[in-house]
Design an enzyme around this catalytic site. Sequence first.
Site, short mmCIF file in Angstrom:
data_model
loop_
_atom_site.label_atom_id
_atom_site.label_comp_id
_atom_site.label_asym_id
_atom_site.label_seq_id
_atom_site.Cartn_x
_atom_site.Cartn_y
_atom_site.Cartn_z
N PRO A 10 -83.24 3.58 51.11
CA PRO A 10 -82.19 3.55 52.13
C PRO A 10 -81.64 4.92 52.49
O PRO A 10 -81.48 5.80 51.63
CB PRO A 10 -81.08 2.68 51.49
CG PRO A 10 -81.42 2.60 50.05
CD PRO A 10 -82.90 2.79 49.93
N ASN A 11 -81.37 5.06 53.77
CA ASN A 11 -80.73 6.24 54.37
C ASN A 11 -81.64 7.47 54.47
O ASN A 11 -81.26 8.47 55.07
CB ASN A 11 -79.43 6.62 53.63
CG ASN A 11 -78.43 5.49 53.65
OD1 ASN A 11 -78.12 4.97 54.72
ND2 ASN A 11 -77.93 5.08 52.51
N ARG A 18 -78.41 13.72 58.10
CA ARG A 18 -77.51 13.20 57.08
C ARG A 18 -77.10 14.32 56.12
O ARG A 18 -77.97 14.90 55.45
CB ARG A 18 -78.27 12.12 56.31
CG ARG A 18 -77.59 11.62 55.07
CD ARG A 18 -78.59 10.83 54.22
NE ARG A 18 -77.90 10.21 53.12
CZ ARG A 18 -78.50 9.75 52.04
NH1 ARG A 18 -79.81 9.83 51.91
NH2 ARG A 18 -77.79 9.20 51.07
N TYR A 23 -78.87 17.54 51.77
CA TYR A 23 -80.27 17.11 51.87
C TYR A 23 -81.16 18.04 52.69
O TYR A 23 -82.37 17.81 52.79
CB TYR A 23 -80.34 15.68 52.43
CG TYR A 23 -79.66 14.67 51.54
CD1 TYR A 23 -80.20 14.33 50.30
CD2 TYR A 23 -78.46 14.07 51.91
CE1 TYR A 23 -79.58 13.43 49.46
CE2 TYR A 23 -77.82 13.15 51.07
CZ TYR A 23 -78.39 12.84 49.85
OH TYR A 23 -77.76 11.94 49.02
N ASN A 74 -88.83 7.56 46.39
CA ASN A 74 -87.43 8.00 46.38
C ASN A 74 -86.61 6.76 46.70
O ASN A 74 -86.49 6.38 47.87
CB ASN A 74 -87.18 9.10 47.41
CG ASN A 74 -85.74 9.58 47.38
OD1 ASN A 74 -84.87 8.93 46.78
ND2 ASN A 74 -85.47 10.70 48.02
N ALA A 77 -80.10 5.42 46.86
CA ALA A 77 -79.04 4.96 45.96
C ALA A 77 -79.50 3.82 45.05
O ALA A 77 -78.91 3.60 43.98
CB ALA A 77 -77.81 4.54 46.76
N GLU A 98 -90.87 9.50 40.57
CA GLU A 98 -89.56 9.39 41.23
C GLU A 98 -89.19 10.76 41.81
O GLU A 98 -89.26 11.76 41.09
CB GLU A 98 -88.55 8.95 40.17
CG GLU A 98 -87.13 8.84 40.64
CD GLU A 98 -86.17 8.54 39.47
OE1 GLU A 98 -86.62 8.16 38.36
OE2 GLU A 98 -84.97 8.73 39.68
N HIS A 100 -86.27 13.00 44.07
CA HIS A 100 -84.97 13.12 44.74
C HIS A 100 -84.90 14.46 45.44
O HIS A 100 -85.21 15.49 44.82
CB HIS A 100 -83.82 12.97 43.75
CG HIS A 100 -83.81 11.62 43.13
ND1 HIS A 100 -83.43 10.50 43.83
CD2 HIS A 100 -84.21 11.20 41.91
CE1 HIS A 100 -83.59 9.44 43.05
NE2 HIS A 100 -84.06 9.83 41.88
N ARG A 107 -74.33 16.53 41.05
CA ARG A 107 -73.45 15.80 41.97
C ARG A 107 -72.56 14.84 41.17
O ARG A 107 -72.18 15.13 40.05
CB ARG A 107 -74.32 15.08 43.01
CG ARG A 107 -75.20 16.07 43.81
CD ARG A 107 -76.08 15.38 44.81
NE ARG A 107 -75.28 14.71 45.84
CZ ARG A 107 -75.77 13.79 46.68
NH1 ARG A 107 -77.05 13.44 46.60
NH2 ARG A 107 -74.99 13.23 47.58
C1 DQA Z 1 -81.31 10.77 46.79
C2 DQA Z 1 -80.16 10.84 45.79
C3 DQA Z 1 -79.41 9.53 45.71
O1 DQA Z 1 -78.33 9.61 44.80
C4 DQA Z 1 -78.85 9.17 47.08
O2 DQA Z 1 -78.20 7.93 47.03
C5 DQA Z 1 -79.88 9.22 48.15
C6 DQA Z 1 -80.84 10.31 48.15
C7 DQA Z 1 -82.01 12.12 46.96
O3 DQA Z 1 -83.13 12.12 47.45
O4 DQA Z 1 -81.44 13.17 46.64
O5 DQA Z 1 -79.88 8.40 49.07
O6 DQA Z 1 -82.27 9.84 46.30
#
Ligand code: DQA
Length: 148
Positions: A10-11, A18, A23, A74, A77, A98, A100, A107
């Site tokens: 998500p996102n 964003r 990011y 990835n 959240a 995984e 990020h 953070r």
């Molecule tokens: C993330 C880190 C997560 O905590 C966050 O909710 C994201 C992006 C990252 O790529 O840094 O959506 O996965």
Amino acid sequence: MIRCLILHGPNLNLLGTREPEVYGKTTFDDLNRRLKEFARDLGMEIRIIQSNSEGQLIDAIHDAMTWADGIVINPGAYTHYSYAIRDALAAVRLPAIEVHVSNVHAREEWRRHSVVAPVCVGQIIGLGPRGYRIALEAIKEIVEESHR
Ligand code: DQA
């Protein structure tokens, strides 16, 4: 040819706009375009899926069992609380890495914990979009080693 699912949670479709201070400015489309080029250079086949919903991410993980040798994920959240995604990764038994984009350890406290980490072969954290490329190369080597 080694085949890998790249799964964005998500996102992540909003990368580039964003919170760019967290990011970065690389857009989602640029990231995926570069990944496809990188995969071609490595001689790998990749399929890229992004979803904002947990069920679709799980379906994509299940489907990977039918065609992929590995997964770069990835989970956004969901990383921090989706036992369902964790169980899907454990069920398919494909090597998963995984990724990020941000350094989750620098953070909020709640971002430091990953429920998917125990079912992944490793994590690449805080290196920006290049983390995906490093993960892809690692999947290639891990799969090749397993075939030896
Ligand atoms: C993330 C880190 C997560 O905590 C966050 O909710 C994201 C992006 C990252 O790529 O840094 O959506 O996965």
